[in-house]
Design a protein around this motif. Sequence first.
Motif, PDB file in Angstrom:
ATOM      1  N   MET A  96     -45.747  17.953 -64.893  1.00 21.32           N
ATOM      2  CA  MET A  96     -44.877  18.837 -65.660  1.00 21.32           C
ATOM      3  C   MET A  96     -44.085  19.767 -64.728  1.00 21.32           C
ATOM      4  O   MET A  96     -42.922  20.077 -64.983  1.00 21.32           O
ATOM      5  N   ARG A  97     -44.723  20.207 -63.642  1.00 20.21           N
ATOM      6  CA  ARG A  97     -43.997  21.053 -62.686  1.00 20.21           C
ATOM      7  C   ARG A  97     -42.850  20.283 -62.042  1.00 20.21           C
ATOM      8  O   ARG A  97     -41.786  20.838 -61.777  1.00 20.21           O
ATOM      9  N   VAL A 101     -45.084  25.405 -66.131  1.00 16.64           N
ATOM     10  CA  VAL A 101     -46.250  25.038 -66.937  1.00 16.64           C
ATOM     11  C   VAL A 101     -46.638  26.233 -67.798  1.00 16.64           C
ATOM     12  O   VAL A 101     -46.569  27.375 -67.347  1.00 16.64           O
ATOM     13  N   ILE A 102     -47.009  25.959 -69.057  1.00 18.85           N
ATOM     14  CA  ILE A 102     -47.621  26.992 -69.896  1.00 18.85           C
ATOM     15  C   ILE A 102     -48.925  26.425 -70.449  1.00 18.85           C
ATOM     16  O   ILE A 102     -48.926  25.365 -71.078  1.00 18.85           O
ATOM     17  N   GLN A 103     -50.015  27.098 -70.191  1.00 17.62           N
ATOM     18  CA  GLN A 103     -51.290  26.616 -70.699  1.00 17.62           C
ATOM     19  C   GLN A 103     -51.350  26.804 -72.224  1.00 17.62           C
ATOM     20  O   GLN A 103     -50.720  27.711 -72.770  1.00 17.62           O
ATOM     21  N   PRO A 104     -52.091  25.938 -72.907  1.00 17.39           N
ATOM     22  CA  PRO A 104     -52.048  25.885 -74.375  1.00 17.39           C
ATOM     23  C   PRO A 104     -52.299  27.215 -75.085  1.00 17.39           C
ATOM     24  O   PRO A 104     -51.656  27.506 -76.095  1.00 17.39           O
ATOM     25  N   ASP A 105     -53.206  28.018 -74.568  1.00 18.49           N
ATOM     26  CA  ASP A 105     -53.517  29.290 -75.250  1.00 18.49           C
ATOM     27  C   ASP A 105     -52.327  30.226 -75.317  1.00 18.49           C
ATOM     28  O   ASP A 105     -52.283  31.122 -76.159  1.00 18.49           O
ATOM     29  N   TYR A 106     -51.368  30.028 -74.402  1.00 25.85           N
ATOM     30  CA  TYR A 106     -50.246  30.967 -74.307  1.00 25.85           C
ATOM     31  C   TYR A 106     -48.967  30.416 -74.924  1.00 25.85           C
ATOM     32  O   TYR A 106     -47.919  31.067 -74.877  1.00 25.85           O
ATOM     33  N   ASN A 113     -46.504  34.973 -63.062  1.00 28.52           N
ATOM     34  CA  ASN A 113     -47.072  34.698 -61.740  1.00 28.52           C
ATOM     35  C   ASN A 113     -47.448  33.249 -61.470  1.00 28.52           C
ATOM     36  O   ASN A 113     -47.579  32.858 -60.299  1.00 28.52           O
ATOM     37  N   GLU A 114     -47.633  32.439 -62.514  1.00 31.22           N
ATOM     38  CA  GLU A 114     -48.163  31.096 -62.284  1.00 31.22           C
ATOM     39  C   GLU A 114     -47.347  29.968 -62.904  1.00 31.22           C
ATOM     40  O   GLU A 114     -47.446  28.817 -62.471  1.00 31.22           O
ATOM     41  N   SER A 115     -46.544  30.267 -63.916  1.00 30.58           N
ATOM     42  CA  SER A 115     -45.853  29.184 -64.628  1.00 30.58           C
ATOM     43  C   SER A 115     -44.849  28.458 -63.746  1.00 30.58           C
ATOM     44  O   SER A 115     -44.791  27.230 -63.720  1.00 30.58           O
ATOM     45  N   PHE A 116     -44.039  29.218 -63.014  1.00 36.88           N
ATOM     46  CA  PHE A 116     -42.902  28.655 -62.288  1.00 36.88           C
ATOM     47  C   PHE A 116     -43.201  28.522 -60.804  1.00 36.88           C
ATOM     48  O   PHE A 116     -44.059  29.210 -60.260  1.00 36.88           O
ATOM     49  N   ALA A 117     -42.405  27.668 -60.143  1.00 33.24           N
ATOM     50  CA  ALA A 117     -42.536  27.526 -58.693  1.00 33.24           C
ATOM     51  C   ALA A 117     -42.188  28.848 -58.010  1.00 33.24           C
ATOM     52  O   ALA A 117     -42.853  29.271 -57.068  1.00 33.24           O
ATOM     53  N   SER A 118     -41.113  29.486 -58.486  1.00 33.48           N
ATOM     54  CA  SER A 118     -40.780  30.823 -57.987  1.00 33.48           C
ATOM     55  C   SER A 118     -41.371  31.828 -58.970  1.00 33.48           C
ATOM     56  O   SER A 118     -41.298  31.641 -60.179  1.00 33.48           O
ATOM     57  N   THR A 119     -41.966  32.887 -58.440  1.00 33.60           N
ATOM     58  CA  THR A 119     -42.603  33.855 -59.333  1.00 33.60           C
ATOM     59  C   THR A 119     -41.552  34.752 -59.973  1.00 33.60           C
ATOM     60  O   THR A 119     -40.506  35.031 -59.390  1.00 33.60           O
ATOM     61  N   PHE A 120     -41.836  35.192 -61.193  1.00 36.51           N
ATOM     62  CA  PHE A 120     -40.959  36.094 -61.920  1.00 36.51           C
ATOM     63  C   PHE A 120     -41.707  37.396 -62.191  1.00 36.51           C
ATOM     64  O   PHE A 120     -41.895  37.804 -63.327  1.00 36.51           O
ATOM     65  N   GLY A 121     -42.155  38.015 -61.102  1.00 33.54           N
ATOM     66  CA  GLY A 121     -42.913  39.258 -61.214  1.00 33.54           C
ATOM     67  C   GLY A 121     -42.166  40.308 -62.009  1.00 33.54           C
ATOM     68  O   GLY A 121     -40.968  40.513 -61.825  1.00 33.54           O
ATOM     69  N   GLY A 171     -31.587  27.269 -70.420  1.00 35.46           N
ATOM     70  CA  GLY A 171     -31.802  25.998 -69.730  1.00 35.46           C
ATOM     71  C   GLY A 171     -31.434  26.002 -68.263  1.00 35.46           C
ATOM     72  O   GLY A 171     -31.368  24.940 -67.645  1.00 35.46           O
ATOM     73  N   VAL A 172     -31.195  27.177 -67.680  1.00 37.30           N
ATOM     74  CA  VAL A 172     -30.925  27.245 -66.241  1.00 37.30           C
ATOM     75  C   VAL A 172     -32.283  27.227 -65.536  1.00 37.30           C
ATOM     76  O   VAL A 172     -33.113  28.109 -65.773  1.00 37.30           O
ATOM     77  N   LYS A 173     -32.521  26.234 -64.706  1.00 31.12           N
ATOM     78  CA  LYS A 173     -33.832  26.097 -64.049  1.00 31.12           C
ATOM     79  C   LYS A 173     -34.037  27.228 -63.036  1.00 31.12           C
ATOM     80  O   LYS A 173     -33.091  27.781 -62.500  1.00 31.12           O
ATOM     81  N   ASP A 174     -35.302  27.536 -62.783  1.00 34.42           N
ATOM     82  CA  ASP A 174     -35.616  28.691 -61.944  1.00 34.42           C
ATOM     83  C   ASP A 174     -35.013  28.602 -60.546  1.00 34.42           C
ATOM     84  O   ASP A 174     -34.717  29.627 -59.934  1.00 34.42           O
ATOM     85  N   LEU A 175     -34.814  27.400 -60.017  1.00 32.74           N
ATOM     86  CA  LEU A 175     -34.238  27.252 -58.682  1.00 32.74           C
ATOM     87  C   LEU A 175     -32.718  27.208 -58.693  1.00 32.74           C
ATOM     88  O   LEU A 175     -32.087  27.122 -57.632  1.00 32.74           O
ATOM     89  N   GLU A 176     -32.119  27.268 -59.879  1.00 37.18           N
ATOM     90  CA  GLU A 176     -30.658  27.208 -59.991  1.00 37.18           C
ATOM     91  C   GLU A 176     -30.017  28.586 -60.085  1.00 37.18           C
ATOM     92  O   GLU A 176     -28.794  28.694 -60.103  1.00 37.18           O
ATOM     93  N   PHE A 177     -30.825  29.628 -60.165  1.00 41.53           N
ATOM     94  CA  PHE A 177     -30.250  30.970 -60.243  1.00 41.53           C
ATOM     95  C   PHE A 177     -31.098  31.955 -59.467  1.00 41.53           C
ATOM     96  O   PHE A 177     -32.277  31.718 -59.199  1.00 41.53           O
ATOM     97  N   GLU A 178     -30.463  33.056 -59.097  1.00 44.97           N
ATOM     98  CA  GLU A 178     -31.186  34.154 -58.458  1.00 44.97           C
ATOM     99  C   GLU A 178     -30.602  35.454 -58.974  1.00 44.97           C
ATOM    100  O   GLU A 178     -29.421  35.745 -58.779  1.00 44.97           O
ATOM    101  N   ILE A 179     -31.420  36.199 -59.690  1.00 44.68           N
ATOM    102  CA  ILE A 179     -31.037  37.523 -60.173  1.00 44.68           C
ATOM    103  C   ILE A 179     -31.909  38.532 -59.436  1.00 44.68           C
ATOM    104  O   ILE A 179     -33.129  38.396 -59.417  1.00 44.68           O
ATOM    105  N   VAL A 180     -31.269  39.531 -58.836  1.00 43.26           N
ATOM    106  CA  VAL A 180     -32.004  40.501 -58.021  1.00 43.26           C
ATOM    107  C   VAL A 180     -31.861  41.895 -58.596  1.00 43.26           C
ATOM    108  O   VAL A 180     -30.792  42.275 -59.096  1.00 43.26           O
ATOM    109  N   HIS A 181     -32.951  42.649 -58.550  1.00 45.39           N
ATOM    110  CA  HIS A 181     -32.950  44.024 -59.014  1.00 45.39           C
ATOM    111  C   HIS A 181     -32.578  44.936 -57.852  1.00 45.39           C
ATOM    112  O   HIS A 181     -33.256  44.947 -56.824  1.00 45.39           O
ATOM    113  N   GLY A 182     -31.499  45.697 -57.989  1.00 44.61           N
ATOM    114  CA  GLY A 182     -31.102  46.591 -56.911  1.00 44.61           C
ATOM    115  C   GLY A 182     -29.763  47.244 -57.175  1.00 44.61           C
ATOM    116  O   GLY A 182     -29.035  46.871 -58.100  1.00 44.61           O
TER     117      GLY A 182
END
Length: 535
Positions: free
Chosen positions: A88-89, A95-100, A129-137, A283-294
């Motif tokens: 799935m990754r 990935v989202i585990q079933p409980d969530y 912290n765990e769903s995506f290849a890049s973290t979305f802290g 539908g923009v995949k996590d590796l297709e964009f970068e949004i930065v806080h600053g």
Amino acid sequence: MTEQDQKQLGTTLWGIADQLRGAMNADDFRDYMLSFLFLRYLSDNYETAAQKELGPDYPQLEAGDRRAPLAVWYAQNPGDTDEFEKQMRRKTHYVIQPDYLWGSIAELARTQNGELLHTLQKGFDYIENESFASTFGGLFSEINLNSEKLGKGYPAQNAKLCTVIKAIADGLEKFSTDKDTLGDAYEYLIGQFAAGSGKKAGEFYTPQQISSILSGIVTLDSQEPATGTRKQLESVFDFACGSGSLLLNVRHRLGPHGIGKIVGQEKNITTYNLARMNMLLHGVKDLEFEIVHGDTLTNDWDWLREMNPAKSPKFDAVVANPPFSYRWEPTESLSEDMRFKNYGLAPKSAADFAFLLHGFHYLKPEGVMAIILPHGVLFRGGVEERIRTKLLKDGHIDTVIGLPANLFFSTGIPVCILVLKKCKKPDDVLFINASEHFEKGKRQNHLLPEHIEKIVSTYQYRSEEDRYSHRVTMDEIAGNDYNLNISRYISTAKQEEIIDLQAVHTELVVLEKQINEAAGKHNEFLKELGLPPLP
């Protein structure tokens, strides 16, 4: 789903928000509402992909069984879940585990389960912290599930969340909620919350109609706009991206594979999180964009401060709707900043040109930039005049577009769009006066599709039209001391109607004859009644 259904879905969700927020202000409740819609999207998308991946092994539940099918599969195949998640990754990028999953959360809400709040918190942590290849802290950092605004104490807070989530789940069940529909609903709700936020809305929302103008301009070929839309942009940048609607509008113009990288920056933490959710939800995949806080003005992003010109990022297109006439504190060191040192620092009272120069610095030589600014940048004196003059002398200002007043939630003032290029071919500036072309609304004015198309088409073909658009030579602009006030170059005075005196005289003669005839008849009636005639 039809446009009417989409609007109805948005209206349904807005009604839920309006009814259930209680004592909570609209901005706080917005974050809960949009986060739950985001979770629903991620879950739907993931479960659709899981069903495709598992094929006939995907559980088919009986009617009335509200468990998440994936939860059933996990329980039946504990030894296969790791390999399944790896697949799935690779294919879905998360990935989202079933409980969530939304279905599991919604079932807890329907049954008023006392563990909803705890489960939701763990689910949010997992996605960050765990769903995506890049973290979305910090993606859900602005959503306080333990807030007293939800209720005093855990049981009350849990009960409130159950009520809200059940209402949203029931509302969504009435509609076909594919990913495009949920994306549209998300944008609709952002717009509705923006309308309710008044001036604060300018921090996070550019009305779609104005986004469409900017995206229409920057997706055309930058050097030869008349040749049409580019097939692809390697990169697009919005340095004050708000909720990301402007960047998504550019992507919509070019299709899901039309942009290599979407890049944004946002100072407000809540809005920054909205933008990241908005990207994923469309539908923009996590590796297709970068949004930065600053902070854009202090260039609070190491990547952009790269001193090696060969490594410094540059973008095909830059779009922006920065805060109008924002007060800032330029320091002495900023005068030597690579973005400003050739032009000077914008005044403390208005950072408009600081924002413009920031974006322009990161534009590729063959790129195009479109930025929304207040009209003051066109004519104000002092250092702003010096910056404007240098931009004009260097041949960087391509087009000036005046828009109607009262288009924004945040201000009623009319604004303009400046189109800039580092290498532009025409040795003139195109002025477009679109200020009189709009549909009047009760609270706001609106641009209709034909108004948007007229602006973009006029830019594209650099066409001239009386009282609407005009190409002005640099000599004429220099003769006006580099003042770009649109009324100097396009007459906004309405032409006086030519009166045909002979036609008016003929009409008066006919009217006088009709009056005399009517008076004569009237007096005859009075005579029959024995009354004196009228004088």
